[in-house]
Motif scaffolding. Structure first.
Motif, PDB file in Angstrom:
ATOM      1  N   ALA A 127       6.777   7.009   6.945  1.00 57.10           N
ATOM      2  CA  ALA A 127       7.052   8.525   7.321  1.00 57.10           C
ATOM      3  C   ALA A 127       5.741   9.412   7.608  1.00 57.10           C
ATOM      4  O   ALA A 127       5.475  10.127   8.562  1.00 57.10           O
ATOM      5  N   ARG A 128       4.971   9.147   6.638  1.00 58.13           N
ATOM      6  CA  ARG A 128       3.606   9.748   6.495  1.00 58.13           C
ATOM      7  C   ARG A 128       2.783   9.567   7.410  1.00 58.13           C
ATOM      8  O   ARG A 128       1.847  10.096   7.756  1.00 58.13           O
ATOM      9  N   THR A 129       2.846   8.214   7.822  1.00 57.19           N
ATOM     10  CA  THR A 129       1.894   7.676   9.244  1.00 57.19           C
ATOM     11  C   THR A 129       2.511   7.978  10.544  1.00 57.19           C
ATOM     12  O   THR A 129       1.748   8.361  11.601  1.00 57.19           O
ATOM     13  N   HIS A 153      15.876   5.501   9.972  1.00 54.83           N
ATOM     14  CA  HIS A 153      15.999   6.941   9.696  1.00 54.83           C
ATOM     15  C   HIS A 153      15.904   7.195   8.097  1.00 54.83           C
ATOM     16  O   HIS A 153      16.949   6.657   7.218  1.00 54.83           O
ATOM     17  N   ARG A 154      14.927   7.793   7.549  1.00 53.49           N
ATOM     18  CA  ARG A 154      14.803   8.308   5.909  1.00 53.49           C
ATOM     19  C   ARG A 154      14.818   9.330   5.618  1.00 53.49           C
ATOM     20  O   ARG A 154      14.236   9.856   4.565  1.00 53.49           O
ATOM     21  N   GLY A 155      15.401  10.411   6.537  1.00 53.26           N
ATOM     22  CA  GLY A 155      15.359  11.793   6.338  1.00 53.26           C
ATOM     23  C   GLY A 155      14.132  12.550   6.250  1.00 53.26           C
ATOM     24  O   GLY A 155      13.018  12.017   6.719  1.00 53.26           O
ATOM     25  N   TRP A 187       0.835  -1.418   0.115  1.00 55.62           N
ATOM     26  CA  TRP A 187       0.022   0.065   0.092  1.00 55.62           C
ATOM     27  C   TRP A 187       0.984   1.258   0.016  1.00 55.62           C
ATOM     28  O   TRP A 187       1.649   1.557   0.959  1.00 55.62           O
ATOM     29  N   LYS A 188       1.000   2.069  -0.979  1.00 52.35           N
ATOM     30  CA  LYS A 188       1.646   3.125  -1.137  1.00 52.35           C
ATOM     31  C   LYS A 188       1.036   4.552  -0.908  1.00 52.35           C
ATOM     32  O   LYS A 188      -0.001   4.940  -1.726  1.00 52.35           O
ATOM     33  N   PRO A 189       1.398   5.439   0.094  1.00 53.71           N
ATOM     34  CA  PRO A 189       1.047   6.642   0.362  1.00 53.71           C
ATOM     35  C   PRO A 189       1.603   7.363  -0.516  1.00 53.71           C
ATOM     36  O   PRO A 189       2.988   7.898  -0.349  1.00 53.71           O
TER      37      PRO A 189
END
Ligand code: PEP
Ligand code: MN
Length: 362
Positions: free
Chosen positions: A112-114, A167-169, A56-58
């Motif tokens: 990250a968006r969640t 850690h994805r920035g 599932w891609k946000p």
């Protein structure tokens, strides 16, 4: 409950505890063939411990490929059967947790968006209650450590024992070298706050492009990260999402071969990581100092404008003496010598005069 022996032979636990833990796979599962071929080629490198794929891609905008959905889960199950690689996917809702677990996904991650949304994190946490599955939590898209820690706490309170950090920035406005600024000092601070949690670097989403992946991977290893999550694809240029940052499984293996894995000598590894952490802090502070100096010059230019309108000289001795006295008194209290303060302010003053002069001459 598993016995210690079972834990030792459980492939998921073995992978989870391996250092460095290398996770790779496509940004998105696209087709069954793509998932299986990626998994097999990754397994063939002998360098990858876990298979990732977004189901599932946000996505930032509607109309972009938003993930294949639950239909892709059996492909991952099949990939695990063929290669023995444990699997991991991103989950953002309770239903997604349920679906992923039904198809035996071994490790879950929160994107990250969640992480930015406490309602969503709580929903995921509630779905995880009583489930014994490792969960990795990506940093939120904005540089907010409290939010990141808050997500960790929600998942921990649901009873999840094995939690990792990714850690994805951090996203920022405008163009930069990176897709997401690493802000290493924040990840370091997070690691210090949660010393017992593994922290994994995601160079793919930091870089957003292939050509600088290796240097970010090396930096993460130099900073003593516990692992890397890197996107890979059998045909990166034609990937349905994040095409620019993906690499083939073989290129990934090449990069992993190129990395200088720091000495086994524990002391020197710790030394290096500590030194690098401090240097990052210094870099960050230097950046801040420069920002502040630049702001100071802008104000000097505004003053220059007033002086020009009122026909006043740039150099005003009284004001300058006042600045030096004020700063030396303050500086001494916080461990800065008068000599240094004077030299520093002289340099700043000269620069400031030059900026004002430009305004007066304009
Ligand atoms: C991903 O891992 O593909 C992803 C969407 O990452 P992030 O949550 O870091 O943007
Ligand atoms: Mn991606």
């Amino acid at each position: 409950m598993q016995t210690a022996e079972q834990t030792a032979t459980n492939p998921v636990q073995q992978a989870w505890n391996k250092r460095p833990l290398i996770i790779s796979g496509p940004c998105s599962a696209e087709t069954e063939e793509q998932v299986l071929a990626t998994a097999q080629r990754l397994a063939a490198t002998g360098k990858v411990d876990m298979l990732r794929a977004g189901i599932w891609k946000p996505r930032t905008k509607p109309g972009m490929f938003e993930g294949i959905g639950a239909k892709g889960l059996p492909w991952l199950q099949q990939a695990k059967k063929l290669t023995g690689l444990p699997t991991t996917v991103e989950v953002a809702t309770g239903k997604q947790v349920e679906d992923a677990l039904n198809f035996e996904v071994d490790v879950l991650w929160i994107g990250a968006r969640t992480t930015v949304n406490p309602f969503s994190v709580q929903e995921v946490a509630d779905a995880l209650r009583g489930v014994d599955v490792p969960v990795m939590i990506k940093n939120p898209i904005n540089p907010d450590l409290e939010l990141w820690s808050g997500a960790v706490e929600r998942i921990a309170r649901a009873g999840v024992k094995q939690i990792g950090l990714i850690h994805r920035g951090f996203s920022s406005y405008g163009n930069s070298e990176y897709r997401n600024a690493p802000m290493w000092h924040l990840a370091i601070e997070m690691k210090l706050k949660h010393p017992n949690m593994p922290i994994i670097n995601d160079p793919s989403h930091i870089c957003g492009r292939r050509d600088i992946l290796l240097e970010v991977m090396q930096r993460a290893i130099d900073l003593d990260y516990d692992g890397l999550m890197i996107e890979s694809h059998i045909d990166p240029d034609n990937a349905w999402s994040d095409a620019k940052q993906q690499v083939t499984p073989e290129r990934l293996a090449e990069m992993l071969n190129t990395i200088i894995w720091r000495r086994e000598d524990v002391n020197s590894e710790e030394y290096h990581a500590a030194l690098e952490a401090l240097r990052q802090k210094i870099n960050h502070l230097d950046d801040e100092l420069m920002q502040i100096l630049s702001q100071r010059m802008k104000i000097a230019e505004q003053i220059g404008k007033y002086k020009k309108e009122n026909n006043i000289t740039i150099l005003q001795t009284n004001r300058w003496n006042e600045i030096i006295e004020r700063a030396s008194a303050k500086g001494e209290k916080i461990g800065l010598s008068k000599e240094f303060i004077t030299k520093y302010l002289d340099a700043v003053h000269m620069e400031s005069i030059n900026h004002q002069k430009k305004v007066l001459d304009s």
